[in-house]
Design an enzyme around this catalytic site. Structure first.
Site, short mmCIF file in Angstrom:
data_model
loop_
_atom_site.label_atom_id
_atom_site.label_comp_id
_atom_site.label_asym_id
_atom_site.label_seq_id
_atom_site.Cartn_x
_atom_site.Cartn_y
_atom_site.Cartn_z
N ASP A 99 0.84 -1.19 0.00
CA ASP A 99 0.00 0.00 0.00
C ASP A 99 0.88 1.24 0.00
O ASP A 99 1.46 1.61 1.02
CB ASP A 99 -0.93 0.03 1.22
CG ASP A 99 -1.86 1.23 1.14
OD1 ASP A 99 -2.81 1.15 0.34
OD2 ASP A 99 -1.61 2.24 1.82
N HIS A 148 -6.78 10.01 -2.66
CA HIS A 148 -6.14 9.94 -1.34
C HIS A 148 -6.98 10.61 -0.25
O HIS A 148 -7.12 10.09 0.86
CB HIS A 148 -4.74 10.56 -1.41
CG HIS A 148 -3.80 10.07 -0.37
ND1 HIS A 148 -2.45 9.91 -0.59
CD2 HIS A 148 -3.99 9.71 0.92
CE1 HIS A 148 -1.87 9.46 0.52
NE2 HIS A 148 -2.78 9.34 1.45
N LYS A 180 -2.07 6.25 -4.76
CA LYS A 180 -3.14 7.22 -4.47
C LYS A 180 -2.87 8.55 -5.16
O LYS A 180 -1.73 9.02 -5.18
CB LYS A 180 -3.27 7.42 -2.95
CG LYS A 180 -3.32 6.12 -2.18
CD LYS A 180 -3.52 6.26 -0.69
CE LYS A 180 -3.34 4.93 0.03
NZ LYS A 180 -1.99 4.71 0.58
N TYR A 230 3.93 9.57 -0.53
CA TYR A 230 4.88 8.97 0.42
C TYR A 230 6.34 9.14 -0.03
O TYR A 230 7.26 8.83 0.70
CB TYR A 230 4.57 7.48 0.66
CG TYR A 230 3.17 7.21 1.19
CD1 TYR A 230 2.40 8.25 1.72
CD2 TYR A 230 2.63 5.94 1.17
CE1 TYR A 230 1.11 8.01 2.19
CE2 TYR A 230 1.35 5.70 1.65
CZ TYR A 230 0.59 6.73 2.16
OH TYR A 230 -0.67 6.48 2.62
#
Ligand code: NDP
Length: 326
Positions: A48, A111, A78, A53
């Site tokens: 995930d 997201h 996302k 990130y």
């Protein structure tokens, strides 16, 4: 058999999504590769991730080096808040595909139900936030182009789910990824999702770094750990899968990554005891950017900036009408 937990859940597309994933938020670029390597070695087939990130390159490299074939691993990314404008959606996905070194994703999520104005970091586009349908239509196109196999949302409450699904969707959201933990078990959302054929994914399942120690000190968690000779992390991760949700524990510590993959069915009595305890206290949420974006309302409140269609006139809506702000 009946004594086992499901290793996969089936989505409307027919795809089977592995029930335990490695989460990689706050996994530093110089550690995330080893975490992914440890995960694949332990048997995980689900990562995930997200554009936000800032570690998709490293995740992609570790995947490639593992030799695990692309079609054997479930990859989620996302769409970040600054790319909700319809013309920005496909380029944003392309960036993630390129970084990961793949030509499709298994799952692409919006997201947050927060659209930012082009080129800004925190200026909210109110119209697109109140009505994300134009963004969603672009995700639907990505499915038809074969670039993503399933699409969904993240951080949507029930009014926002109803708001989005009141539109004439080609593909309904298959997934809603939300905070679910002992501290914030969201029984109403879990029930609604079940009734509406929406699969939930549990983020911050251990309580995130803030509350992980407290989670392991919950008496019911300790009791399960003792009774079944499993670790507290395994007890809580098992509870999530038994609730019928995908679970996304994050760790960059290889031994913990390994530990977290081993889930098992809890005896009904112990499961129910933990569920009851989780629902008995005031909910505590860890992740909430409402203040950071100066929204003027809480993004998770039932009337936080969302227009909810009446049951009677579902399908009829005003995209930029007045907001009920909580
Ligand atoms: P988690 O509940 O997964 O907790 C992570 C923390 O727990 C880290 O500090 C980790 O330490 C520690 N930990 C993990 N396993 C163990 C263990 N077995 N024993 C002791 N400590 C342990 O929180 P996250 O907030 O990271 O959420 C997990 C994932 O959910 C994210 O990585 C991301 O994929 C997703 N997410 C999605 C969001 C969204 O908006 N859609 C928001 C938040 C999360 P260490 O790493 O040092 O080992």
């Amino acid at each position: 058999g009946a004594s086992e937990l499901p290793t996969h859940f089936t989505l409307p597309s027919g795809d089977k999504i592995p029930s335990v994933a490695l989460g990689v938020w706050q996994a530093p670029p110089n550690q995330v590769g080893d975490a992914v390597t440890a995960a694949l070695k332990a048997g995980y087939r689900h990562i995930d991730g997200a554009w936000a990130y800032r570690n998709e390159d490293e995740v992609g490299k570790a995947l490639k080096a593992s030799g695990v074939p692309r079609d054997q691993v479930w990859l989620t990314s996302k769409l970040w808040n600054s790319f909700h404008a319809p013309e920005d959606v496909e380029p944003a996905l392309d960036e993630s595909l390129k970084a990961l070194g793949v030509d499709y994703l298994d799952l692409y999520l919006i997201h947050w139900p927060i659209a930012l104005k082009k080129g800004t970091n925190n200026e909210v586009d109110e119209a697109l936030t109140a009505n994300p349908y134009p963004t969603w239509q672009k995700l639907e196109e990505l499915v038809d182009k074969g670039k993503v196999r399933n699409i969904g949302v993240s951080n949507f409450n029930i009014p926002r789910l109803r708001n989005l699904t009141a539109n004439p969707l080609k593909y309904k959201p298959a997934i809603n990824q939300v905070e679910l933990s002992y501290w914030n078990p969201q029984p109403d959302l879990v029930k609604w999702a079940k009734e509406n054929g929406l699969l939930l994914e549990a983020y911050s399942p251990l309580g995130s770094s803030d509350l992980v120690r407290e989670t392991f000190n919950v008496p019911e968690v300790k009791e399960i750990s003792r009774a079944l000779s499993i670790t507290p992390a395994q007890a809580i991760i098992s509870w999530h899968v038994q609730r019928g949700t995908v679970v996304l524990p994050k760790s960059v510590t290889p031994s913990r990554v390994e530990e977290n993959f081993h889930v098992r069915k809890l005896p009904d009595e112990l499961f129910n005891k933990l569920e009851k305890a989780a629902q008995a206290h005031e909910p505590r949420r860890v992740v909430n950017p409402s203040k950071r974006y100066n929204l003027g309302y809480d993004i998770f409140d039932d009337d936080g900036g969302v227009i909810v269609p009446d049951e009677d006139d579902a399908g009829e809506r005003s995209g930029t009408g007045s907001w009920r702000t909580g």
